[in-house]
Motif scaffolding. Structure first.
Motif: not given
Length: 183
Positions: A11-38
């Protein structure tokens, strides 16, 4: 990129995962995008764009009557957003100017049109990479070049032998090809 793994949902949401730390973290960069119907097909790609920035590419297509009781997808629009990671937002951009974009079933790529003068600048070369192509082997493929300036599409006619599997863009390695001459 920058020690982060970026991922895009359907649906277009973008997540960033930090793989360098001992605990993998996820940050949401942007929410889902609505490009319109049709529109039928909406693919999202993450691509390293001009200057090393990250782009989200939205690919819109619509169902068109193929004339023999089948509907096929035809590309209608490519939407580009530069990802502002620090501000966690997407910034719409209108084109790639002196760059060119390749989209399809293979890995998306953004190249400099200056380095490849045989390519059309500010254009997207696309090939349908749909997961149902195996089911509709005899239907025409959606392969073409979309001009980002005016959203016109130049169809690349797929040869009969290209109907299945899904066509892909190949980036040849001239170094590897030259090495094979010396074996």
């Amino acid at each position: 990129m920058d020690d982060l793994l970026y991922a895009s949902t359907k649906s277009g949401r973008i997540d960033a995962f930090d793989l360098t730390s001992p605990t993998i973290t996820r940050n949401i960069i942007s929410d889902e995008i609505d490009y319109g119907g049709g529109h039928h097909r909406k693919h999202f790609y993450l691509v390293q764009g001009p200057g090393g920035g990250l782009l989200e590419v939205g690919w819109k297509a619509e169902l068109v009557d193929a004339g023999y009781e089948e509907l096929i997808c035809k590309t209608k629009k490519i939407l580009l957003h530069k990802i502002d990671v620090a501000a966690k937002r997407l910034v719409k951009i209108n084109g790639l100017h002196d760059h060119v974009l390749f989209l399809g079933h293979s890995q998306p790529q953004c190249l400099s049109a200056e380095e490849y003068p045989q390519l059309k600048a500010n254009c997207v070369y696309f090939t349908d990479g749909g997961k149902y192509n195996w089911k509709y082997k005899n239907l025409p493929r959606d392969i073409g070049v979309l001009n980002l300036e005016n959203d016109t599409t130049e169809e690349i006619v797929s040869p009969l032998w290209c109907s299945w599997p899904s066509p892909i863009w190949i980036t040849p390695s001239l170094t590897a090809m030259n090495l094979s001459l010396y074996k």
